[in-house]
Design an enzyme around this catalytic site. Structure first.
Site, PDB file in Angstrom:
ATOM      1  N   GLU A  94       1.773   0.346  -4.162  1.00 49.51           N
ATOM      2  CA  GLU A  94       3.143   0.200  -4.698  1.00 49.51           C
ATOM      3  C   GLU A  94       3.356  -1.047  -5.544  1.00 49.51           C
ATOM      4  O   GLU A  94       4.484  -1.512  -5.674  1.00 49.51           O
ATOM      5  CB  GLU A  94       4.169   0.277  -3.555  1.00 49.51           C
ATOM      6  N   VAL A  95       2.303  -1.610  -6.100  1.00 47.58           N
ATOM      7  CA  VAL A  95       2.482  -2.771  -6.973  1.00 47.58           C
ATOM      8  C   VAL A  95       3.191  -2.363  -8.260  1.00 47.58           C
ATOM      9  O   VAL A  95       3.972  -3.132  -8.817  1.00 47.58           O
ATOM     10  CB  VAL A  95       1.127  -3.439  -7.267  1.00 47.58           C
TER      11      VAL A  95
END
Length: 216
Positions: free
Chosen positions: A211-212
């Site tokens: 989820e960066v």
């Protein structure tokens, strides 16, 4: 078919001790002086037993031993061909894992650290949880990028139980620096972990983060 074994020797003095490599029921002895820091050896495997994910066959493992003087390295090695097909389809692109030319219907769960206190983690807890995943007919475990690179026991058990591993790198839900010094640390971290884990038959995919892109 044949198995290629890559051998790397780190030694400051001249080498005269032979190296013995055993794979399954085959043994090869090599003069270590013929090695220049790193070399490779091919071993023919007739009628190989393949490694399969849970529910598709036996996760067969060969024993590999490399012995030199008083030092020995032992590994359990599975033979399998794994590809990830990502061809475009009507809704974007597919994501299909193919093992030994068979399409795998992936069933699994997220894996987070077993305990906030690392000292409480032990082999029996790994065994209990991963065996429960196998008995629930799972065939893939995703190691979450906000946790840890797991202990060798974890990957050894996944090999034995036929549990494929989706391995995140340990970057999660944040904007990380891109300075040269930080990137050098990342390079060392990733290199070390890939060298440690790459021989495991269970390892299905490396994923760069968790989820960066949402943070960006």
């Amino acid at each position: 078919t044949h198995v290629t074994l890559h051998v790397r020797i780190r030694h400051s003095e001249s080498l005269s001790t032979p190296i013995t490599l055993t794979f399954g029921d085959q043994t090869v002895t090599i003069d270590s002086e013929a090695f220049c820091n790193q070399s490779s050896v091919d071993i023919d495997v007739h009628h190989p037993h393949l490694w399969w994910p849970n529910g598709y066959g036996d996760p067969y493992l060969y024993t590999l031993s490399i012995t030199m003087a008083q030092q020995q390295i032992n590994r359990q090695v599975g033979l399998r061909r794994l590809t990830l097909r990502t061809e475009q389809d009507s809704i974007g692109s597919e994501m299909t894992f193919i093992v030994n030319e068979v399409l795998i219907s992936v069933k699994g769960a997220n894996w987070i650290p077993m305990d906030a206190m690392p000292s409480k983690v032990n082999f029996s807890r790994y065994q209990q949880l991963l065996r429960a995943a196998q008995e629930a007919h799972m065939n893939m475990i995703r190691v979450w990028g906000g946790g840890d690179y797991e202990h060798d026991h974890f990957y050894q058990l996944c090999d034995q139980l036929g549990l494929l591993v989706w391995q995140d790198l340990m970057f999660s839900c944040a904007q990380y620096p891109s300075t040269p010094s930080f990137l050098e640390e990342v390079k060392q971290e990733v290199t070390q972990q890939i060298q440690r884990l790459k021989h495991h038959a269970c390892l299905a995919i490396w994923c760069g983060d968790n989820e960066v892109i949402g943070s960006l």
